[in-house]
Design a protein around this motif. Sequence first.
Motif, short mmCIF file in Angstrom:
data_model
loop_
_atom_site.label_atom_id
_atom_site.label_comp_id
_atom_site.label_asym_id
_atom_site.label_seq_id
_atom_site.Cartn_x
_atom_site.Cartn_y
_atom_site.Cartn_z
N GLU A 1 -20.64 44.09 2.59
CA GLU A 1 -21.49 43.79 3.75
C GLU A 1 -20.54 43.53 4.93
O GLU A 1 -19.69 42.65 4.84
CB GLU A 1 -22.30 42.52 3.50
N PRO A 2 -20.69 44.27 6.04
CA PRO A 2 -19.80 44.05 7.19
C PRO A 2 -19.90 42.64 7.76
O PRO A 2 -18.95 42.14 8.35
CB PRO A 2 -20.25 45.10 8.20
N VAL A 3 -21.06 42.01 7.62
CA VAL A 3 -21.18 40.56 7.77
C VAL A 3 -21.87 40.09 6.49
O VAL A 3 -22.98 40.51 6.21
CB VAL A 3 -22.01 40.15 9.01
N LEU A 4 -21.20 39.25 5.72
CA LEU A 4 -21.74 38.86 4.42
C LEU A 4 -22.92 37.92 4.63
O LEU A 4 -22.77 36.86 5.25
CB LEU A 4 -20.67 38.19 3.55
N GLY A 5 -24.09 38.28 4.14
CA GLY A 5 -25.32 37.55 4.45
C GLY A 5 -25.51 36.30 3.63
O GLY A 5 -25.20 35.19 4.06
N GLU A 6 -26.00 36.47 2.43
CA GLU A 6 -26.32 35.35 1.55
C GLU A 6 -25.09 34.46 1.30
O GLU A 6 -25.21 33.26 1.11
CB GLU A 6 -26.84 35.90 0.22
N GLY A 7 -23.91 35.05 1.33
CA GLY A 7 -22.67 34.30 1.10
C GLY A 7 -22.33 33.32 2.21
O GLY A 7 -21.39 32.54 2.07
N GLY A 8 -23.06 33.39 3.34
CA GLY A 8 -22.82 32.40 4.39
C GLY A 8 -22.55 32.98 5.76
O GLY A 8 -21.91 32.35 6.59
N PHE A 9 -23.03 34.20 6.02
CA PHE A 9 -22.82 34.86 7.33
C PHE A 9 -21.33 34.91 7.66
O PHE A 9 -20.89 34.59 8.77
CB PHE A 9 -23.61 34.15 8.44
N ILE A 10 -20.56 35.30 6.66
CA ILE A 10 -19.11 35.39 6.82
C ILE A 10 -18.78 36.71 7.49
O ILE A 10 -19.12 37.78 6.99
CB ILE A 10 -18.40 35.32 5.45
#
Length: 444
Positions: free
Chosen positions: A226-235
């Motif tokens: 994910e280019p911006v990691l969602g569930e992981g914390g908007f990383i």
Amino acid sequence: MTAIPQERRVVTAIPGPKSQELQARRTATVAGGVGSVLPVFTARAGGGIIEDVDGNRLIDFGSGIAVTSVGASAEAVVRRASAQLADFTHTCFMVTPYEGYVEVCEALAELTPGDHAKKSALFNSGAEAVENAVKVARSYTGRQAVVVFDHGYHGRTNLTMALTAKNMPYKHGFGPFAPEVYRVPVAYGYRWPTGAENAGAEASAQAIDMISKQVGAENVAAIIIEPVLGEGGFIEPAKGFLPAIAEFARENGIVFVADEIQSGFCRTGQWFACEDEGVVPDLITTAKGIAGGLPLAAVTGRAEIMDAVHSGGLGGTYGGNPVACAGALGSIETMKELDLNAKARRIEEVMKGRLATMQEKYPAIGDIRGRGAMIAIELVKDPATKEPDAAAAGALAKACHAEGLLVLTCGTYGNVLRFLPPLVIGEDLLNEGLDILEQAFAGV
């Protein structure tokens, strides 16, 4: 279609008596494994507002988890989907095809990054899209291994649970999981041991080293991120990380898959988040924001990769449902017409400004991050140790809910408040929502 007044209104406790009544009915017949963030039952929604059965109007900072970017009852989506409903609801594209499916694939070819020839296949959900991207990559490369990243989330099917990093609530008790899945580090700037400025270079070097030594690049069919990691914390992976991984994939004949299910379709202020560093994926998976709330997902990619699968190897009874396709065309029409990328960038400007002011007052805000209307704050017990504070995230969310602001939590440690307002939200509502958040901080 009557427009919902774009103002917050709290007339009962939240949840109110009618919602509580419905909750009792729900408890009797809906499986306990299906959760809800806030048990207020929706009567209607649109713009930046959700109205419940008790007449309360909540400011929506969730968009149904990044789905209703154009609002929950956007005129073009309703108009096009209604017209399609009247013509036919279903024929199955694999039986007798229809133009809407083709039009969506044409739009995806136009909007996704890269100027190479592209083709798409349509599905129902994000997990299905990711699963089919893996099928396509394996078919094209003749390889089996799939590489994913720490803090990644890709879905709830058996294969996508294997790809997902977080045990609770997504994987716990549901194994055994699909084999040939390998997890490597991601450049999580805020928590990188040698500092955010080194995270991009160091994490990409570590990830590439692990893939090369533990899996063997020649065995890898796909790298999915994910280019911006969602569930992981908007990383947001630190700068340089994504281009380095994409380049490694290219050099080794590995299919590079951007999972843009949460970050796509104007959410980050660009059509797709991977555009930020000029990364052009081989395959891109989309869902959530694609169809204004109707169930639709897609895998779009290089024509030669997409065409590697034998005829009949991709599909599904409902995949690319005609009503959902009409919704997607209405959604894309709205995004272009209202320039929702610019709207998302303005939301970022307002939110980050306000959140930075809050951070000065409340050191529990360890990090402010994200892009566009995909913004998050990470909460910590002590800024020096960065010890995650999940309890604070929960308490803040609860305080916001009581005042009529819907917010969501996320993060591997459960300590991140994420903000996903509809891109069409009015600035007055956006600021009012931030006022409520600030009051919640003062109270908690």
